[in-house]
Motif scaffolding. Structure first.
Motif, PDB file in Angstrom:
ATOM      1  N   MET A   1     -49.432  21.468 -18.266  1.00 56.85           N
ATOM      2  CA  MET A   1     -48.733  22.457 -17.466  1.00 56.85           C
ATOM      3  C   MET A   1     -49.636  23.693 -17.359  1.00 56.85           C
ATOM      4  O   MET A   1     -50.041  24.274 -18.354  1.00 56.85           O
ATOM      5  CB  MET A   1     -47.401  22.810 -18.147  1.00 56.85           C
ATOM      6  N   ASN A   2     -49.944  24.096 -16.118  1.00 60.44           N
ATOM      7  CA  ASN A   2     -50.792  25.267 -15.946  1.00 60.44           C
ATOM      8  C   ASN A   2     -49.955  26.555 -15.985  1.00 60.44           C
ATOM      9  O   ASN A   2     -48.731  26.523 -16.111  1.00 60.44           O
ATOM     10  CB  ASN A   2     -51.614  25.166 -14.658  1.00 60.44           C
ATOM     11  N   LYS A   3     -50.648  27.673 -15.878  1.00 63.05           N
ATOM     12  CA  LYS A   3     -49.995  28.978 -16.029  1.00 63.05           C
ATOM     13  C   LYS A   3     -48.907  29.199 -14.972  1.00 63.05           C
ATOM     14  O   LYS A   3     -47.827  29.713 -15.276  1.00 63.05           O
ATOM     15  CB  LYS A   3     -51.049  30.072 -15.939  1.00 63.05           C
ATOM     16  N   SER A   4     -49.172  28.786 -13.739  1.00 67.30           N
ATOM     17  CA  SER A   4     -48.213  28.966 -12.661  1.00 67.30           C
ATOM     18  C   SER A   4     -46.944  28.151 -12.910  1.00 67.30           C
ATOM     19  O   SER A   4     -45.824  28.631 -12.681  1.00 67.30           O
ATOM     20  CB  SER A   4     -48.843  28.552 -11.337  1.00 67.30           C
ATOM     21  N   GLN A   5     -47.094  26.931 -13.388  1.00 64.67           N
ATOM     22  CA  GLN A   5     -45.932  26.084 -13.660  1.00 64.67           C
ATOM     23  C   GLN A   5     -45.109  26.632 -14.816  1.00 64.67           C
ATOM     24  O   GLN A   5     -43.885  26.568 -14.798  1.00 64.67           O
ATOM     25  CB  GLN A   5     -46.382  24.658 -13.965  1.00 64.67           C
ATOM     26  N   LYS A   6     -45.775  27.184 -15.831  1.00 65.40           N
ATOM     27  CA  LYS A   6     -45.064  27.775 -16.964  1.00 65.40           C
ATOM     28  C   LYS A   6     -44.245  28.978 -16.510  1.00 65.40           C
ATOM     29  O   LYS A   6     -43.105  29.175 -16.935  1.00 65.40           O
ATOM     30  CB  LYS A   6     -46.047  28.209 -18.054  1.00 65.40           C
ATOM     31  N   LYS A   7     -44.845  29.787 -15.631  1.00 68.81           N
ATOM     32  CA  LYS A   7     -44.164  30.971 -15.123  1.00 68.81           C
ATOM     33  C   LYS A   7     -42.920  30.583 -14.318  1.00 68.81           C
ATOM     34  O   LYS A   7     -41.845  31.175 -14.471  1.00 68.81           O
ATOM     35  CB  LYS A   7     -45.146  31.752 -14.247  1.00 68.81           C
ATOM     36  N   THR A   8     -43.060  29.560 -13.476  1.00 66.86           N
ATOM     37  CA  THR A   8     -41.935  29.093 -12.671  1.00 66.86           C
ATOM     38  C   THR A   8     -40.843  28.498 -13.549  1.00 66.86           C
ATOM     39  O   THR A   8     -39.651  28.741 -13.333  1.00 66.86           O
ATOM     40  CB  THR A   8     -42.414  28.059 -11.638  1.00 66.86           C
TER      41      THR A   8
END
Length: 111
Positions: A1-8
């Motif tokens: 899971m990349n940073k953008s997916q974690k944020k979402t």
């Protein structure tokens, strides 16, 4: 899971928690804010009927969000709405979200 997916995923978790307690009624509809990559959307929603009472969309930016808040307040007053419940949709209350809320308050809506 990349940073953008974690944020979402984090925002969706917060959004679910908020939506379990916040409900828009005919007396106090919900003012919902959504940000996409290019635009900011504000809607006034009556959750009991599942109806959108007023909506506005502007290009992303703090100044535009404040203008959108004032516009949504004007539309709400035309529909006889003075009090709303603010739904920040899991976003932090700063920047665009704060500007939209301040614009709506300046336009005459009460949270």
């Amino acid at each position: 899971m990349n940073k953008s997916q974690k944020k979402t995923a984090r925002r969706n978790k917060i959004r679910r928690r908020i939506s379990s307690t916040i409900r828009g009624t005919a007396e106090r509809p919900r003012l919902c804010v959504y940000k996409s990559n290019s635009n900011t959307y504000l809607q006034i929603i009556n959750d009991m009927e599942g109806a959108t009472l007023a909506a506005t969309e502007v290009k992303k930016g703090v100044e535009n969000a404040k203008k959108a808040g004032e516009d949504i307040a004007k539309l709400a007053k035309e529909n006889g709405i003075t009090k709303v419940v603010f739904d920040r949709s899991g976003y932090k209350y700063h920047g665009i979200i704060k500007a939209a809320a301040d614009g709506a308050r300046d336009g005459g809506l009460q949270f």
